[in-house]
Design a protein around this motif. Structure first.
Motif, PDB file in Angstrom:
ATOM      1  N   LYS A   1      -5.989   4.807   1.232  1.00  0.00           N
ATOM      2  CA  LYS A   1      -5.493   3.937   0.080  1.00  0.00           C
ATOM      3  C   LYS A   1      -6.726   3.529  -0.654  1.00  0.00           C
ATOM      4  CE  LYS A   1      -1.201   5.376   0.831  1.00  0.00           C
ATOM      5  NZ  LYS A   1      -0.189   6.211  -0.020  1.00  0.00           N
ATOM      6  N   ASP A   2      -6.431   3.226  -1.980  1.00  0.00           N
ATOM      7  CA  ASP A   2      -7.562   2.509  -2.743  1.00  0.00           C
ATOM      8  C   ASP A   2      -7.007   0.938  -2.385  1.00  0.00           C
ATOM      9  OD1 ASP A   2      -8.764   4.708  -3.816  1.00  0.00           O
ATOM     10  OD2 ASP A   2      -7.417   4.940  -5.426  1.00  0.00           O
ATOM     11  N   VAL A   3      -8.198   0.165  -2.514  1.00  0.00           N
ATOM     12  CA  VAL A   3      -7.731  -1.290  -2.427  1.00  0.00           C
ATOM     13  C   VAL A   3      -7.168  -1.854  -3.718  1.00  0.00           C
ATOM     14  CG1 VAL A   3      -9.035  -3.594  -2.174  1.00  0.00           C
ATOM     15  CG2 VAL A   3      -9.849  -1.654  -0.961  1.00  0.00           C
ATOM     16  N   PRO A   4      -6.061  -2.452  -3.421  1.00  0.00           N
ATOM     17  CA  PRO A   4      -5.242  -3.080  -4.710  1.00  0.00           C
ATOM     18  C   PRO A   4      -6.110  -3.685  -5.556  1.00  0.00           C
ATOM     19  CG  PRO A   4      -3.986  -3.027  -2.600  1.00  0.00           C
ATOM     20  CD  PRO A   4      -5.403  -2.940  -2.203  1.00  0.00           C
TER      21      PRO A   4
ATOM     22  N   LEU B   1       1.031  -0.957  -0.002  1.00  0.00           N
ATOM     23  CA  LEU B   1       0.183  -0.045   0.139  1.00  0.00           C
ATOM     24  C   LEU B   1       0.799   1.389   0.045  1.00  0.00           C
ATOM     25  CD1 LEU B   1      -2.834  -0.936   2.522  1.00  0.00           C
ATOM     26  CD2 LEU B   1      -3.147  -0.658  -0.106  1.00  0.00           C
ATOM     27  N   LEU B   2       1.886   1.323   0.632  1.00  0.00           N
ATOM     28  CA  LEU B   2       2.711   2.389   0.880  1.00  0.00           C
ATOM     29  C   LEU B   2       3.958   2.453  -0.141  1.00  0.00           C
ATOM     30  CD1 LEU B   2       2.931   2.608   4.914  1.00  0.00           C
ATOM     31  CD2 LEU B   2       1.466   3.800   3.225  1.00  0.00           C
ATOM     32  N   ASP B   3       4.056   1.412  -0.873  1.00  0.00           N
ATOM     33  CA  ASP B   3       4.975   1.056  -1.948  1.00  0.00           C
ATOM     34  C   ASP B   3       6.341   1.749  -1.445  1.00  0.00           C
ATOM     35  OD1 ASP B   3       6.118   0.668  -4.318  1.00  0.00           O
ATOM     36  OD2 ASP B   3       5.831   3.028  -5.421  1.00  0.00           O
ATOM     37  N   GLY B   4       6.678   1.044  -0.207  1.00  0.00           N
ATOM     38  CA  GLY B   4       7.958   1.466   0.595  1.00  0.00           C
ATOM     39  C   GLY B   4       8.378   0.419   1.317  1.00  0.00           C
ATOM     40  N   PRO B   5       9.654   0.500   1.770  1.00  0.00           N
ATOM     41  CA  PRO B   5      10.340  -0.538   2.794  1.00  0.00           C
ATOM     42  C   PRO B   5       9.478  -0.411   4.064  1.00  0.00           C
ATOM     43  CG  PRO B   5      11.800   1.032   2.440  1.00  0.00           C
ATOM     44  CD  PRO B   5      10.730   1.468   1.594  1.00  0.00           C
ATOM     45  N   VAL B   6       9.449  -1.638   4.763  1.00  0.00           N
ATOM     46  CA  VAL B   6       8.748  -1.728   5.969  1.00  0.00           C
ATOM     47  C   VAL B   6       9.641  -2.596   6.971  1.00  0.00           C
ATOM     48  CG1 VAL B   6       6.715  -2.712   7.474  1.00  0.00           C
ATOM     49  CG2 VAL B   6       6.585  -1.783   5.374  1.00  0.00           C
TER      50      VAL B   6
ATOM     51  N   LEU C   1      -8.313  -1.665   6.307  1.00  0.00           N
ATOM     52  CA  LEU C   1      -6.881  -0.966   6.318  1.00  0.00           C
ATOM     53  C   LEU C   1      -6.755   0.295   5.487  1.00  0.00           C
ATOM     54  CD1 LEU C   1      -4.017  -1.071   7.517  1.00  0.00           C
ATOM     55  CD2 LEU C   1      -3.358  -2.847   5.713  1.00  0.00           C
ATOM     56  N   CYS C   2      -7.236   0.018   4.120  1.00  0.00           N
ATOM     57  CA  CYS C   2      -7.139   1.175   3.105  1.00  0.00           C
ATOM     58  C   CYS C   2      -7.838   2.167   3.425  1.00  0.00           C
ATOM     59  CB  CYS C   2      -7.700   0.297   1.765  1.00  0.00           C
ATOM     60  SG  CYS C   2      -6.712  -0.932   0.977  1.00  0.00           S
ATOM     61  N   LYS C   3      -9.097   1.872   4.096  1.00  0.00           N
ATOM     62  CA  LYS C   3      -9.801   3.128   4.615  1.00  0.00           C
ATOM     63  C   LYS C   3      -9.001   3.777   5.897  1.00  0.00           C
ATOM     64  CE  LYS C   3     -14.305   4.313   6.851  1.00  0.00           C
ATOM     65  NZ  LYS C   3     -15.523   3.713   7.438  1.00  0.00           N
ATOM     66  N   ALA C   4      -8.173   2.949   6.488  1.00  0.00           N
ATOM     67  CA  ALA C   4      -7.607   3.963   7.619  1.00  0.00           C
ATOM     68  C   ALA C   4      -6.475   4.684   7.163  1.00  0.00           C
ATOM     69  CB  ALA C   4      -7.084   2.832   8.798  1.00  0.00           C
TER      70      ALA C   4
END
Length: 264
Positions: free
Chosen positions: A213-216, A36-41, A207-210
């Motif tokens: 973000k759009d649902v993938p 969702l964030l398109d980044g490392p976690v 999770l997307c609502k929080a």
């Protein structure tokens, strides 16, 4: 397969603080955030136990925990410094020890939101018992001794146990008391509008609502078994430790044989 080790991406700002306790789906949650964030976690359990090319990673967390809770400004500065060092370049952090450092993280990243993964409290109690037993620590100290980067791991676990006892008022073994105490603690230290609770079984939508973000599309929600992930890591560590011990013993045996042969 467990969470894959991620590398920091320079310029990435921390957007999500994962505040769920270990064994609440943090592995699946971490992978979902990565998408969702398109980044490392930064998943604490993965990075501390498998991510070290040297000993600096776990030592930095130990240094932080030794000065936690902060009693003076120097302690606060040290904690902030370690958090910046470890989490710079990550879009989110999850699992311990970050889940118990939420107030400190919010001071550093005031724009981040806090998402706590949840599950049935009784099921959590049963699950956490498999990794929190004191009896395993003596075994770990022996097994991990030949691996310099993992030698401090049992001490790190001891410090985490102290942190949990300080926050939740319960020693190992942890019960539903700790689980519920963690939830109540978060409600006290996190502004209501920044705090979200999420069950990974509910999939993308909440999770997307929080996160706004759009649902993938055509991307299934990650389903990673935390227990199996930890089991995989444990097996690798034990195998590596035993292999090192075997090599050391063989080397010692060969040296002893050569010595006695020379004396004959």
């Amino acid at each position: 397969m467990g969470v894959q080790l991620s590398c920091p991406k320079p310029g990435t700002e921390l957007q999500v603080i994962g505040a769920g306790l270990s064994r609440t789906g943090t592995a699946s949650f971490s992978e979902a955030l990565r998408i969702l964030l398109d980044g490392p976690v930064y998943h604490g359990g993965t990075h501390v136990s498998t991510g070290m090319s040297d000993i600096s990673e776990i030592r930095s967390w130990i240094r932080l925990l030794e000065h936690w809770p902060a009693h003076k400004n120097a302690d606060k500065d040290l904690i902030r410094g370690v958090l910046k060092e470890r989490l710079s370049g990550y879009a989110a952090c999850t699992d311990a020890p970050a889940a118990q450092l939420v107030p400190e993280l919010l001071e550093l990243y005031p724009n981040a939101i806090v998402v706590c993964t949840v599950r049935d409290a009784k099921a959590w109690e049963k699950s956490i018992a498999t990794i929190s037993g004191f009896a395993l620590r003596g075994f770990l100290r022996f097994i991990l001794f030949p691996i310099p980067a993992m030698r401090p791991f049992p001490y790190f676990v001891d410090l985490l146990a102290f942190q949990w006892e300080h926050l939740y008022g319960e020693k190992v073994p942890h019960t539903t008391k700790t689980y519920h105490a963690h939830i109540e603690w978060l409600k006290k230290v996190v502004p209501e509008e920044k705090l979200f609770f999420f069950d990974v079984r509910d999939g993308w939508e909440p999770l997307c609502k929080a996160l706004g973000k759009d649902v993938p599309k055509d991307v299934p929600f990650p389903r990673i078994n935390d227990g199996k992930a930890i089991e995989e890591i444990s097996k690798k560590l034990v195998t590596k430790g035993l292999t090192r011990w075997a090599a050391m013993l063989i080397t010692a045996g060969v040296a002893a044989a050569a010595y006695w042969k020379a004396q004959a």
